[in-house]
Design a protein around this motif. Structure first.
Motif, PDB file in Angstrom:
ATOM      1  N   UNK A 192      48.622  17.701  -2.937  1.00  0.00           N
ATOM      2  CA  UNK A 192      49.430  16.523  -3.260  1.00  0.00           C
ATOM      3  C   UNK A 192      50.702  16.478  -2.420  1.00  0.00           C
ATOM      4  N   UNK A 193      51.268  17.654  -2.189  1.00  0.00           N
ATOM      5  CA  UNK A 193      52.511  17.709  -1.434  1.00  0.00           C
ATOM      6  C   UNK A 193      52.334  17.191  -0.017  1.00  0.00           C
ATOM      7  N   UNK A 194      51.119  17.276   0.482  1.00  0.00           N
ATOM      8  CA  UNK A 194      50.908  16.807   1.852  1.00  0.00           C
ATOM      9  C   UNK A 194      50.996  15.285   1.947  1.00  0.00           C
ATOM     10  N   UNK A 195      51.158  14.631   0.811  1.00  0.00           N
ATOM     11  CA  UNK A 195      51.271  13.174   0.829  1.00  0.00           C
ATOM     12  C   UNK A 195      52.606  12.702   0.300  1.00  0.00           C
ATOM     13  N   UNK A 196      53.520  13.643   0.115  1.00  0.00           N
ATOM     14  CA  UNK A 196      54.801  13.262  -0.474  1.00  0.00           C
ATOM     15  C   UNK A 196      55.921  13.566   0.496  1.00  0.00           C
ATOM     16  N   UNK A 197      56.946  12.758   0.440  1.00  0.00           N
ATOM     17  CA  UNK A 197      58.135  13.061   1.219  1.00  0.00           C
ATOM     18  C   UNK A 197      58.758  14.350   0.698  1.00  0.00           C
ATOM     19  N   UNK A 198      59.554  15.014   1.544  1.00  0.00           N
ATOM     20  CA  UNK A 198      60.109  16.309   1.140  1.00  0.00           C
ATOM     21  C   UNK A 198      60.965  16.194  -0.121  1.00  0.00           C
ATOM     22  N   UNK A 199      61.698  15.084  -0.250  1.00  0.00           N
ATOM     23  CA  UNK A 199      62.529  14.945  -1.449  1.00  0.00           C
ATOM     24  C   UNK A 199      61.657  14.736  -2.671  1.00  0.00           C
ATOM     25  N   UNK A 200      60.536  14.074  -2.453  1.00  0.00           N
ATOM     26  CA  UNK A 200      59.704  13.719  -3.598  1.00  0.00           C
ATOM     27  C   UNK A 200      58.940  14.914  -4.147  1.00  0.00           C
ATOM     28  N   UNK A 201      58.902  16.009  -3.389  1.00  0.00           N
ATOM     29  CA  UNK A 201      58.162  17.181  -3.865  1.00  0.00           C
ATOM     30  C   UNK A 201      58.917  17.869  -4.992  1.00  0.00           C
ATOM     31  N   UNK A 202      60.248  17.751  -4.971  1.00  0.00           N
ATOM     32  CA  UNK A 202      61.051  18.502  -5.942  1.00  0.00           C
ATOM     33  C   UNK A 202      60.593  18.287  -7.387  1.00  0.00           C
ATOM     34  N   UNK A 203      60.432  17.030  -7.860  1.00  0.00           N
ATOM     35  CA  UNK A 203      59.978  16.898  -9.241  1.00  0.00           C
ATOM     36  C   UNK A 203      58.602  17.507  -9.507  1.00  0.00           C
ATOM     37  N   UNK A 204      57.801  17.666  -8.471  1.00  0.00           N
ATOM     38  CA  UNK A 204      56.496  18.280  -8.708  1.00  0.00           C
ATOM     39  C   UNK A 204      56.597  19.805  -8.799  1.00  0.00           C
ATOM     40  N   UNK A 205      57.587  20.384  -8.130  1.00  0.00           N
ATOM     41  CA  UNK A 205      57.756  21.827  -8.292  1.00  0.00           C
ATOM     42  C   UNK A 205      58.199  22.133  -9.723  1.00  0.00           C
ATOM     43  N   UNK A 206      58.948  21.210 -10.318  1.00  0.00           N
ATOM     44  CA  UNK A 206      59.319  21.353 -11.729  1.00  0.00           C
ATOM     45  C   UNK A 206      58.114  21.661 -12.590  1.00  0.00           C
ATOM     46  N   UNK A 207      57.055  20.933 -12.288  1.00  0.00           N
ATOM     47  CA  UNK A 207      55.900  20.967 -13.174  1.00  0.00           C
ATOM     48  C   UNK A 207      55.026  22.190 -12.961  1.00  0.00           C
ATOM     49  N   UNK A 208      55.380  23.013 -12.005  1.00  0.00           N
ATOM     50  CA  UNK A 208      54.600  24.248 -11.844  1.00  0.00           C
ATOM     51  C   UNK A 208      54.994  25.235 -12.928  1.00  0.00           C
ATOM     52  N   UNK A 209      56.188  25.759 -12.840  1.00  0.00           N
ATOM     53  CA  UNK A 209      56.649  26.646 -13.896  1.00  0.00           C
ATOM     54  C   UNK A 209      57.575  25.837 -14.793  1.00  0.00           C
ATOM     55  N   UNK A 210      57.008  25.251 -15.819  1.00  0.00           N
ATOM     56  CA  UNK A 210      57.807  24.341 -16.634  1.00  0.00           C
ATOM     57  C   UNK A 210      58.738  25.085 -17.578  1.00  0.00           C
ATOM     58  N   UNK A 211      58.580  26.397 -17.674  1.00  0.00           N
ATOM     59  CA  UNK A 211      59.511  27.141 -18.529  1.00  0.00           C
ATOM     60  C   UNK A 211      60.782  27.452 -17.745  1.00  0.00           C
ATOM     61  N   UNK A 212      60.673  27.549 -16.434  1.00  0.00           N
ATOM     62  CA  UNK A 212      61.852  27.843 -15.615  1.00  0.00           C
ATOM     63  C   UNK A 212      61.893  26.897 -14.419  1.00  0.00           C
ATOM     64  N   UNK A 213      62.036  25.608 -14.706  1.00  0.00           N
ATOM     65  CA  UNK A 213      61.954  24.618 -13.633  1.00  0.00           C
ATOM     66  C   UNK A 213      63.073  24.746 -12.611  1.00  0.00           C
ATOM     67  N   UNK A 214      64.264  25.152 -13.086  1.00  0.00           N
ATOM     68  CA  UNK A 214      65.385  25.253 -12.159  1.00  0.00           C
ATOM     69  C   UNK A 214      65.056  26.212 -11.030  1.00  0.00           C
ATOM     70  N   UNK A 215      64.381  27.305 -11.378  1.00  0.00           N
ATOM     71  CA  UNK A 215      64.052  28.283 -10.352  1.00  0.00           C
ATOM     72  C   UNK A 215      63.081  27.711  -9.342  1.00  0.00           C
ATOM     73  N   UNK A 216      62.160  26.893  -9.830  1.00  0.00           N
ATOM     74  CA  UNK A 216      61.194  26.321  -8.903  1.00  0.00           C
ATOM     75  C   UNK A 216      61.909  25.373  -7.943  1.00  0.00           C
ATOM     76  N   UNK A 217      62.787  24.547  -8.479  1.00  0.00           N
ATOM     77  CA  UNK A 217      63.597  23.664  -7.636  1.00  0.00           C
ATOM     78  C   UNK A 217      64.366  24.460  -6.607  1.00  0.00           C
ATOM     79  N   UNK A 218      65.000  25.510  -7.101  1.00  0.00           N
ATOM     80  CA  UNK A 218      65.887  26.281  -6.236  1.00  0.00           C
ATOM     81  C   UNK A 218      65.094  26.962  -5.124  1.00  0.00           C
ATOM     82  N   UNK A 219      63.963  27.530  -5.489  1.00  0.00           N
ATOM     83  CA  UNK A 219      63.138  28.197  -4.492  1.00  0.00           C
ATOM     84  C   UNK A 219      62.721  27.242  -3.397  1.00  0.00           C
ATOM     85  N   UNK A 220      62.337  26.043  -3.799  1.00  0.00           N
ATOM     86  CA  UNK A 220      61.906  25.054  -2.811  1.00  0.00           C
ATOM     87  C   UNK A 220      63.085  24.612  -1.938  1.00  0.00           C
ATOM     88  N   UNK A 221      64.212  24.350  -2.599  1.00  0.00           N
ATOM     89  CA  UNK A 221      65.383  23.915  -1.842  1.00  0.00           C
ATOM     90  C   UNK A 221      65.790  24.976  -0.827  1.00  0.00           C
TER      91      UNK A 221
END
Ligand code: SF4
Ligand code: SF4
Lengths: 440, 380
Positions: free
Chosen positions: B60-89
């Protein structure tokens, strides 16, 4: 022994007491019932029932709202949305028209009419990305710091999906027409777009009866009022025009009501008078012919709205659409609708009468614009693979078409433009030749 | 005990039984199926079957702009979404060479450590719940709620934040955020002592977890186990220290490891205890960060259009569960060519067949709980 009976008595008593209690609850006493029949009943929502006072939030992700009067239709929010749940359609006024799209509260002049702005809240994932790029701050999450714009909404649960697709733009039909969105309305009704006016104007061939061919023969045309130079006066006049036209008045009556409106506003200048006179004069001589031509050319689906039964109406409209897509004439259409209704056993005499109104007594077949010309539109270029090349080709195509060039000339232009940009590959050449070949 | 004499053992036919645990099972922490071969009550073989939550994140990420991926990383580890955001950033910033303002780094550390506490509270609470301790769970969820309130105050969302962006964060701290976070820390520190009293040193809890599911350090490393589960085995490996990013180099904290206090090194109790200690360290970090947070514009370094140069980057980050890795290949356009995510919980789960064999089914529940998996991230 006495203890034995006491026990029995106690057992019976507690049984009766329990039953009594149950009976009391049976009598649907609201204050005793714990179950709430959601969604018909809801607890009242207190002003503040989450963590902190509402105004201290950076933002609350509750629901999106759009102040459509401020939206300039820049599509930034649509592009930002990762799940594509925002759908915007805009209509740009044609060059030279002075339809006033309005001004936002930031003072930006709007350049187009937003004909549709829908957000599907069932798809939205509340990521809030769409609110940041908006140049007018008109799309936002309600509540919290935006409470002044729209109060917070905690629940908008609903029983059907449709009511979760929020429609923010709802322009009146007359506005859409005034901005030149006829094709937009036709597309919405499932009709094919009008043939492009360039290079051949099909209307001209029909309306030989009128001396001066106006763009849409005989239909009251608000554009006449563009002759008025003062903007305020023009706006007032147009408003009156539209109101009167909606009321179904003929041109003379329209002119009169415009005059009345202008006089009331103290704006009835000499210039306006001249324009109004010309409006009445140009149109009055041949109202009959004009009406005939227009009703002949386009049977109006709205005629069917008189039908009372919803089922019948739906069916009739469906057939109407199918037939009109097929380019059938009015009388053929009537026949098809009647046949269809008869088959479904829904044909009453009243219905028949209504349907027959679609076509006048003496059916005249509608002249259709010659096919090859309309077929020749910019879509033929979609065969080009490379995006850059395609864009370039389309641009050249449009420019040439606007200048009223013939098909082969247009192809020529496109070819030159591409070879200048060094993009004229063999593939493209073949494609161009193939279209040019059979149209030339 | 001796077998009863009148049964002729040669006539009794025994065979392995295959049990399905999940996909809908309260102690699997998500939609996970464990195919268990049992010999009586003893587990002889485990096959974790995953993929029920697969959502094609990477494709899915291959079809999204880089900014738009951030909300999808949230949904990976939904217990610790901040970390997923941070890791990606972090990965994107390394790829694009963005220097992030110090205020942003501090904010990220503060919310990151709050998130770590929140995540560990869920992990420990459900761990206790799985083996029968209900009260600590409700207490921990109660305290986590306060953190979620803080996050909502910050970015409007309670679970999926989309807060840490490439080059910055979406909102500056609200006016009273720092005061409120301080209040929370003051409130929370004594709570941790209560948790210890209630659960950590409870005799039954110790009996159920100490010496159970021992994960030796070499096995852990071979399987790529990371995070508290690895540190529980006594390996001192924490990216916040060993590959210090963000504002961590400026802050003082320890990396707790398992010592076999109640049993042997690397048992379930050690993994639990490491998380408990990590919460204390997080509190320490937050406390320092709140004191020394500099001023600045949080969106100063956010690029208008995220368009990294041609190239690729692999960047890892310490989440509450372990090492998240993002491998991003860019061809200079506004969408990635490929985005690969290394999921910590996936590797942590893979070790279960190694360590849970030979234990009873009830111990398997404890072992699974101590690994703290999140299926949203395993399946992606
Ligand atoms: S909040 Fe996110 S998902 Fe919803 S409409 Fe805006 S951009 Fe799209
Ligand atoms: S970004 Fe704002 S102005 Fe532009 S289309 Fe969306 S709502 Fe309208």
């Amino acid at each position: 022994m006495s203890e034995y009976f006491a026990n029995i008595f106690y057992g019976l008593k507690s049984f009766a007491e329990g039953l009594q209690l149950t009976m009391r609850h049976f009598r649907n006493r609201k204050d005793l019932v714990a179950t709430l029949q959601y969604p018909h009943e809801k607890w009242p929502i207190e002003d503040r029932h989450i963590g902190f006072p509402l105004e201290e939030y950076n933002i609350i992700r509750s629901r999106l709202n759009v102040d459509i009067d401020d939206c300039i239709g820049c599509l930034q929010c649509e592009r930002a949305c990762p799940v594509d749940c925002i759908k915007i359609e805009t209509i740009k006024p044609p060059k030279g028209s002075d339809f006033d799209c309005g001004i936002t509260s930031n003072g930006t002049k709007m350049k187009m009419l937003v004909a549709r702005f829908s957000i599907d809240m069932t798809e939205c994932m509340f990521c809030n990305l769409c609110t940041f790029p908006c140049p007018e701050d008109c799309i936002y999450m309600v509540g919290g710091p935006n409470s002044s714009k729209h109060e917070i909404e905690y629940e908008y649960a609903s029983r059907d999906r449709e009511s979760l697709i929020f429609q923010f733009a709802n322009p009146s039909e007359s506005d859409v027409l005034a901005v030149g969105g006829e094709n937009y309305l036709r597309a919405k009704a499932g009709l094919p777009p009008l043939a492009p006016e360039v290079p051949v104007k099909p209307v001209e061939t029909v309306s030989t009866a009128t001396e001066k061919p106006t763009p849409t023969a005989g239909e009251p045309d608000v554009k006449v009022l563009n002759g008025i130079t003062d903007r305020m006066v023009r706006a007032t006049a147009k408003k009156a025009f539209m109101a009167a036209a909606r009321g179904g008045s003929d041109l003379a009556a329209i002119a009169k009501s415009i005059q009345a409106a202008l006089e009331e506003a103290g704006k009835f200048t000499d210039e306006a008078k001249a324009v109004l006179d010309s409006l009445a004069v140009t149109q009055t001589p041949t109202p009959v012919t004009v009406n005939e031509v227009s009703s002949e050319a386009k049977p109006d689906i709205k005629t069917l709205n008189v039908l009372e039964d919803k089922m019948v109406r739906g069916m009739a409209k469906k057939i109407f659409m199918a037939e009109s897509r097929g380019g059938k004439s009015a009388s053929e259409m009537v026949d098809a609708i009647l046949a269809g209704l008869k088959e479904a056993d829904k044909l009453t005499p009243e219905t028949e009468a209504v349907v027959r109104q679609l076509a006048p007594e003496v059916p005249v077949s509608t002249p259709k614009p010659s096919a090859p010309v309309t077929d020749f539109n910019v879509k033929v270029l979609n065969g080009i693979e490379d995006r850059m090349t395609r864009g370039l080709a389309k641009k050249a195509f449009m420019a040439a078409q606007r200048e009223g060039k013939s098909a082969s000339e247009i192809i020529q232009t496109v070819q030159t433009a591409l070879s200048e940009a060094d993009k004229l590959t063999d593939d493209v050449k073949t494609l161009l030749l193939s279209i040019g070949g059979d149209k030339a | 005990m001796s077998t009863k004499p009148h049964i002729d053992q040669s006539l009794v036919k025994t065979e392995e039984m295959v049990l399905n645990m999940g996909p809908q099972h309260p102690s699997t922490h998500g939609v996970l199926r464990l195919k268990i071969h049992t010999d009586g009550e003893v587990v002889s073989k485990i096959e974790p079957i995953i993929g029920y939550l697969h959502r094609c994140f990477e494709k899915h990420c291959e079809h999204l702009g880089y900014e738009q991926i951030v909300p999808f990383t949230d949904r990976c580890d939904y217990i610790a979404s901040m970390h997923m955001n941070h890791g990606y950033a972090l990965a994107m910033e390394r790829l694009m060479g963005i220097e992030v303002p110090p205020r942003v780094e501090y904010i990220r550390v503060i919310v990151g450590e709050l998130q770590r506490i929140a995540s560990h509270l869920v992990a420990l609470g459900t761990f206790g719940l799985d083996i029968g301790a209900i009260t600590p769970f409700t207490w921990m969820i109660r305290d986590r709620e306060r953190i979620l309130d803080l996050f909502e105050n910050l970015c409007g969302a309670r679970l999926l934040y989309n807060y840490i962006w490439v080059g910055g964060v979406s909102h500056d701290l609200p006016e009273k955020f720092i005061r409120r976070t301080k209040e929370f820390i003051d409130y929370f520190t004594p709570q941790m002592d209560e948790f210890d009293q209630l659960l950590t040193f409870n005799k039954i809890f110790i009996e159920r977890t100490a010496d159970v599911g021992i994960l030796p350090p070499d096995v852990a490393i071979n399987y790529g186990v990371t995070g508290p589960s690895l540190r529980g085995s006594g390996v001192k490996w924490d990216l916040r220290k060993d590959e210090a990013y963000s504002a961590y180099p400026e802050l003082e904290f320890d990396v707790p490891v398992g010592t076999g206090k109640m049993g042997s090194v690397g048992d379930c109790w050690d993994r639990y205890w490491v998380r408990m200690l990590e919460m204390r360290e997080s509190v320490r970090i937050i406390d320092q960060a709140l004191k020394s947070i500099p001023d600045g514009d949080v969106r100063a370094a956010v690029p208008k259009k995220v368009r990294p140069p041609k190239g690729s980057v692999y960047s890892r980050f310490e989440t509450a569960r372990g090492e998240i890795g993002y491998y991003i290949i860019s061809d200079g356009k506004n969408i990635p060519v490929r985005l690969k995510m290394r999921s910590p919980a996936f590797c942590n789960l893979s070790v279960i067949s190694e360590i849970a064999e030979g234990w009873m089914i009830s111990d398997l529940i404890a072992i699974l709980g101590s690994l703290d998996i999140v299926l949203g991230e395993i399946d992606r």
